[in-house]
Design a protein around this motif. Structure first.
Motif, PDB file in Angstrom:
ATOM      1  N   UNK A 106       0.754  -1.245  -0.002  1.00 30.43           N
ATOM      2  CA  UNK A 106      -0.105   0.109  -0.047  1.00 30.43           C
ATOM      3  C   UNK A 106       0.822   1.425  -0.031  1.00 30.43           C
ATOM      4  N   UNK A 107       1.841   1.240   0.840  1.00 25.90           N
ATOM      5  CA  UNK A 107       2.508   2.500   0.932  1.00 25.90           C
ATOM      6  C   UNK A 107       3.434   2.792  -0.458  1.00 25.90           C
ATOM      7  N   UNK A 108       3.878   1.708  -0.889  1.00 22.80           N
ATOM      8  CA  UNK A 108       4.610   1.807  -2.344  1.00 22.80           C
ATOM      9  C   UNK A 108       3.919   2.457  -3.244  1.00 22.80           C
ATOM     10  N   UNK A 109       2.480   1.744  -3.207  1.00 25.65           N
ATOM     11  CA  UNK A 109       1.525   2.307  -4.322  1.00 25.65           C
ATOM     12  C   UNK A 109       1.435   3.969  -3.870  1.00 25.65           C
ATOM     13  N   UNK A 110       1.381   4.241  -2.585  1.00 21.84           N
ATOM     14  CA  UNK A 110       1.088   5.665  -2.414  1.00 21.84           C
ATOM     15  C   UNK A 110       2.395   6.535  -2.171  1.00 21.84           C
ATOM     16  N   UNK A 111       3.429   6.111  -2.528  1.00 18.45           N
ATOM     17  CA  UNK A 111       4.513   6.918  -2.562  1.00 18.45           C
ATOM     18  C   UNK A 111       5.279   6.704  -3.844  1.00 18.45           C
ATOM     19  N   UNK A 112       5.079   5.810  -4.532  1.00 23.43           N
ATOM     20  CA  UNK A 112       5.952   5.589  -5.936  1.00 23.43           C
ATOM     21  C   UNK A 112       5.113   5.276  -6.839  1.00 23.43           C
ATOM     22  N   UNK A 113       4.270   4.442  -7.130  1.00 22.82           N
ATOM     23  CA  UNK A 113       3.712   3.881  -8.329  1.00 22.82           C
ATOM     24  C   UNK A 113       2.589   4.396  -8.818  1.00 22.82           C
ATOM     25  N   UNK A 114       1.421   4.828  -8.029  1.00 24.39           N
ATOM     26  CA  UNK A 114       0.118   5.088  -8.481  1.00 24.39           C
ATOM     27  C   UNK A 114       0.217   6.559  -8.927  1.00 24.39           C
ATOM     28  N   UNK A 115       0.083   6.765 -10.296  1.00 27.44           N
ATOM     29  CA  UNK A 115       0.151   7.885 -11.036  1.00 27.44           C
ATOM     30  C   UNK A 115      -1.256   8.770 -10.948  1.00 27.44           C
ATOM     31  N   UNK A 116      -2.243   8.124 -10.505  1.00 23.33           N
ATOM     32  CA  UNK A 116      -3.513   8.911 -10.228  1.00 23.33           C
ATOM     33  C   UNK A 116      -3.481   9.531  -8.988  1.00 23.33           C
ATOM     34  N   UNK A 117      -2.892   8.817  -7.968  1.00 19.30           N
ATOM     35  CA  UNK A 117      -2.956   9.328  -6.613  1.00 19.30           C
ATOM     36  C   UNK A 117      -1.737  10.281  -6.612  1.00 19.30           C
ATOM     37  N   UNK A 118      -0.779  10.013  -7.199  1.00 18.67           N
ATOM     38  CA  UNK A 118       0.366  11.165  -7.362  1.00 18.67           C
ATOM     39  C   UNK A 118      -0.112  12.320  -7.883  1.00 18.67           C
ATOM     40  N   UNK A 119      -0.601  12.627  -8.899  1.00 26.43           N
ATOM     41  CA  UNK A 119      -1.174  13.917  -9.333  1.00 26.43           C
ATOM     42  C   UNK A 119      -2.469  14.269  -8.250  1.00 26.43           C
ATOM     43  N   UNK A 120      -3.178  13.423  -7.813  1.00 31.59           N
ATOM     44  CA  UNK A 120      -4.441  14.183  -7.045  1.00 31.59           C
ATOM     45  C   UNK A 120      -3.682  14.286  -5.483  1.00 31.59           C
ATOM     46  N   UNK A 121      -2.838  13.754  -5.129  1.00 27.57           N
ATOM     47  CA  UNK A 121      -2.063  14.042  -3.853  1.00 27.57           C
ATOM     48  C   UNK A 121      -1.591  15.588  -3.701  1.00 27.57           C
ATOM     49  N   UNK A 122      -1.465  16.303  -4.800  1.00 24.45           N
ATOM     50  CA  UNK A 122      -0.845  17.654  -4.938  1.00 24.45           C
ATOM     51  C   UNK A 122      -2.020  18.687  -4.376  1.00 24.45           C
ATOM     52  N   UNK A 123      -3.469  17.993  -4.412  1.00 22.23           N
ATOM     53  CA  UNK A 123      -4.419  18.645  -3.901  1.00 22.23           C
ATOM     54  C   UNK A 123      -5.043  18.357  -2.651  1.00 22.23           C
ATOM     55  N   UNK A 124      -5.027  16.692  -2.511  1.00 19.47           N
ATOM     56  CA  UNK A 124      -5.837  16.077  -1.496  1.00 19.47           C
ATOM     57  C   UNK A 124      -4.943  15.306  -0.586  1.00 19.47           C
ATOM     58  N   UNK A 125      -5.103  15.332   0.552  1.00 25.70           N
ATOM     59  CA  UNK A 125      -4.467  14.668   1.552  1.00 25.70           C
ATOM     60  C   UNK A 125      -4.784  13.273   1.714  1.00 25.70           C
ATOM     61  N   UNK A 126      -4.265  12.302   1.462  1.00 23.00           N
ATOM     62  CA  UNK A 126      -4.635  10.991   1.060  1.00 23.00           C
ATOM     63  C   UNK A 126      -4.081  10.157   2.505  1.00 23.00           C
TER      64      UNK A 126
END
Length: 146
Positions: A106-126
């Motif tokens: 989960x953490x690797x997805x949300x720190x390295x791999x998931x491009x959708x959440x990488x973009x969204x995380x610039x505005x949304x705290x996940x």
């Protein structure tokens, strides 16, 4: 990747994304709620992206995942633009897997791999929480560094 959007009527739209058709609508009073809204589709994309990463990584780690459900929760602010200030993923897994490898996926997805959440995380705290067999086994937050 190419998306072509066609207005059908009222707030009913059809988008074709590389050959796949998806319908969208708005909630009353503007739409009829017959199809997902754009924000609902965004939440589905966020969950789908990170779930695909987690499943792939767990297979790589030779973990025996038999079931995975991701529940995404977010509330939009009431002022315009009505953005999500934060979103929370709850990952519910079944199978023979270690909490360490599950949380790492989960953490690797949300720190390295998931491009959708990488973009969204610039505005949304996940934030995320993980459960195996209904038991809480971890939590964390998206930490993309780019």
């Amino acid at each position: 990747m190419k998306a072509e959007l066609q207005w059908l009527q009222n707030m009913h739209f059809m988008v074709n994304i590389d050959g796949f058709d998806i319908e969208m609508d708005a909630n009353p009073p503007f739409g009829e709620s017959k199809h997902p809204t754009p924000k609902q589709l965004l939440m589905a994309s966020m969950a789908g992206c990170t779930a695909m990463d987690a499943v792939s990584l767990l297979a790589k780690y030779k973990q025996n995942l038999t079931s995975l459900k991701v529940v995404t929760e977010a509330e939009a602010v009431t002022t315009h633009p009505q953005v999500f200030p934060e979103a929370t993923f709850s990952f519910y897994a079944e199978g023979t897997l270690t909490p360490e490898k599950f949380n790492e996926s989960i953490q690797l997805s949300l720190s390295k791999y998931c491009s959708v959440n990488a973009m969204v995380s610039k505005v949304v705290s996940i934030k995320w929480k993980s459960f195996i067999g209904g038991k809480s086994v971890g939590e964390g937050k998206a930490e993309f560094n780019f």
